[in-house]
Design a protein around this motif. Structure first.
Motif, short mmCIF file in Angstrom:
data_model
loop_
_atom_site.label_atom_id
_atom_site.label_comp_id
_atom_site.label_asym_id
_atom_site.label_seq_id
_atom_site.Cartn_x
_atom_site.Cartn_y
_atom_site.Cartn_z
N LEU A 45 42.38 -36.22 60.22
CA LEU A 45 41.02 -35.78 60.48
C LEU A 45 40.05 -36.31 59.43
CD1 LEU A 45 41.98 -32.18 61.51
CD2 LEU A 45 40.59 -33.69 62.94
N LYS A 46 40.50 -36.38 58.18
CA LYS A 46 39.65 -36.94 57.12
C LYS A 46 39.30 -38.39 57.43
CE LYS A 46 39.86 -38.67 52.39
NZ LYS A 46 38.40 -38.65 52.23
N ALA A 48 36.79 -38.37 60.27
CA ALA A 48 35.50 -37.85 59.83
C ALA A 48 34.78 -38.86 58.94
CB ALA A 48 35.69 -36.53 59.07
N ASP A 49 35.51 -39.53 58.05
CA ASP A 49 34.90 -40.54 57.18
C ASP A 49 34.31 -41.68 58.02
OD1 ASP A 49 35.57 -39.14 54.93
OD2 ASP A 49 37.28 -40.41 54.39
N ALA A 50 35.07 -42.14 59.02
CA ALA A 50 34.60 -43.23 59.87
C ALA A 50 33.37 -42.81 60.67
CB ALA A 50 35.72 -43.69 60.80
N TRP A 51 33.42 -41.64 61.26
CA TRP A 51 32.28 -41.16 62.04
C TRP A 51 31.03 -40.98 61.16
CZ3 TRP A 51 33.97 -37.06 66.23
CH2 TRP A 51 34.89 -37.65 67.11
N GLU A 109 40.27 -25.48 51.30
CA GLU A 109 40.79 -26.78 50.88
C GLU A 109 40.99 -27.73 52.05
OE1 GLU A 109 43.54 -27.09 47.65
OE2 GLU A 109 43.31 -24.99 47.11
N ILE A 110 41.28 -27.19 53.22
CA ILE A 110 41.32 -28.03 54.42
C ILE A 110 39.95 -28.66 54.65
CG2 ILE A 110 41.44 -27.95 56.95
CD1 ILE A 110 43.71 -25.87 56.61
N ALA A 111 38.90 -27.84 54.58
CA ALA A 111 37.54 -28.34 54.80
C ALA A 111 37.15 -29.37 53.74
CB ALA A 111 36.56 -27.18 54.80
N LEU A 112 37.45 -29.07 52.48
CA LEU A 112 37.14 -30.02 51.41
C LEU A 112 37.93 -31.32 51.60
CD1 LEU A 112 37.09 -27.55 48.38
CD2 LEU A 112 35.12 -28.72 49.38
N GLY A 113 39.17 -31.19 52.08
CA GLY A 113 39.98 -32.37 52.32
C GLY A 113 39.44 -33.24 53.45
N VAL A 134 37.95 -29.18 64.95
CA VAL A 134 37.20 -29.92 65.97
C VAL A 134 36.13 -30.76 65.28
CG1 VAL A 134 35.86 -29.81 68.09
CG2 VAL A 134 37.50 -27.98 67.56
N LEU A 135 36.11 -32.05 65.58
CA LEU A 135 35.02 -32.92 65.15
C LEU A 135 34.17 -33.22 66.37
CD1 LEU A 135 36.94 -35.54 62.93
CD2 LEU A 135 36.03 -33.30 62.28
#
Length: 286
Positions: A135-136, A139-142, A175-179, A222-223
């Motif tokens: 997911l990281k 999310a980084d790409a998006w 920590e999931i969110a920060l990750g 969810v992204l």
């Protein structure tokens, strides 16, 4: 071979870590040699199942007998007092989630570690889960493409836990969110309903809703994008293994998996969430 001591036998993590190091890894690189905790029954269980050499009568008994420590007490409010003497010795430590249940204590531990050179790791193992890393990357790409419109993640947490309340399980989702989304949370606004806490975490360019859902057995992220949404259930079944591997890597290389600042960032976020609940308004994250 690294000799490891564990403080906090009342936590199931202690037994899991001792099994991994003493049984599955068979002490090839490191071994849990001693344990200490308030519950003698769990301490004896760890000794019987994993063959640790001794059950300490006090934390002071570890000095001179171990090369590294793991602090796994359920109450984060105990972590500062247990960890500080070993940090001042310059010993490497794993400190379980939450690092502390107090933001000022978390910063003090870092100052002491920077002074002594003590290497630290720990927190929630959920940040190592494969789904979080996937997911990281998305999310980084998006975000680079300007396509991340919003996001949502849930994980179980109980504000009324006897183990320092919200601080006990909130680190997992935090920590999931920060990750996934990074450390750039600017502010949080928290709401409480139906036993859970919902947080709007404001990042630059988008908001993420964090749902600390009491007693939920499933965690999902969810992204939201303009062309499609990515929905993924989070599998955390291997996180104990990941935590041990990263701890051993730190001992071996003398490099921490994360910076001191990253390690204690979740405490800052949780502190801001609780302040937002108390004040009923948006709170900036230090």
């Amino acid at each position: 071979m690294y000799r490891i001591g564990i403080i906090g036998t009342e936590n199931s993590h202690a037994l899991a870590f001792a099994r991994l190091l003493n049984k599955e890894d068979q002490g090839r690189e490191a071994r849990v040699v001693g344990v200490y905790g308030p519950d003698p029954d769990t301490a004896r269980q760890i000794q019987e199942e994993t063959g640790v050499d001794f059950i300490a009568r006090s934390p002071e008994e570890f000095h001179g007998k171990v090369d590294a420590m793991m602090i796994t007490s359920r109450k984060g409010s105990l972590h500062y007092g247990y960890a500080l003497p070993f940090i001042r010795e310059g010993m490497p430590l794993f400190i379980d989630k939450p690092i502390t249940s107090d933001w000022e204590q978390a910063k003090e531990l870092v100052r002491e570690a920077q002074s002594s050179g003590s290497l630290l790791t720990g927190g929630s193992g959920c940040k190592y889960a494969y789904d979080v890393l996937l997911l990281k990357n998305t999310a980084d790409a998006w975000r680079r493409e300007g396509k991340l419109l919003s996001a949502a993640v849930n994980f179980s947490a109980d504000r009324d836990s006897v183990y320092d309340g919200f601080y006990f399980y909130a680190p997992h989702l935090t920590e999931i969110a920060l990750g996934i989304f990074g450390e750039g949370i600017q502010s949080v606004q928290a709401f409480e309903a139906a036993g859970g806490v919902t947080v709007i975490a404001r990042y630059e360019g988008f908001d993420a809703s964090l749902h600390y859902t009491k007693n939920s057995a499933v965690s999902t992220a969810v992204l939201y994008g303009p062309e499609r949404n990515l929905v993924r259930e989070l599998d955390i079944s291997l996180i104990y293994r990941h935590e041990v591997d990263h701890f051993l890597e730190m001992l071996r290389t003398r490099r921490m998996p994360f910076s001191y600042e990253t390690l204690i960032k979740p405490v800052s976020v949780i502190s801001a969430i609780l302040q937002s609940l108390e004040l009923g308004r948006t709170v900036s994250v230090e």
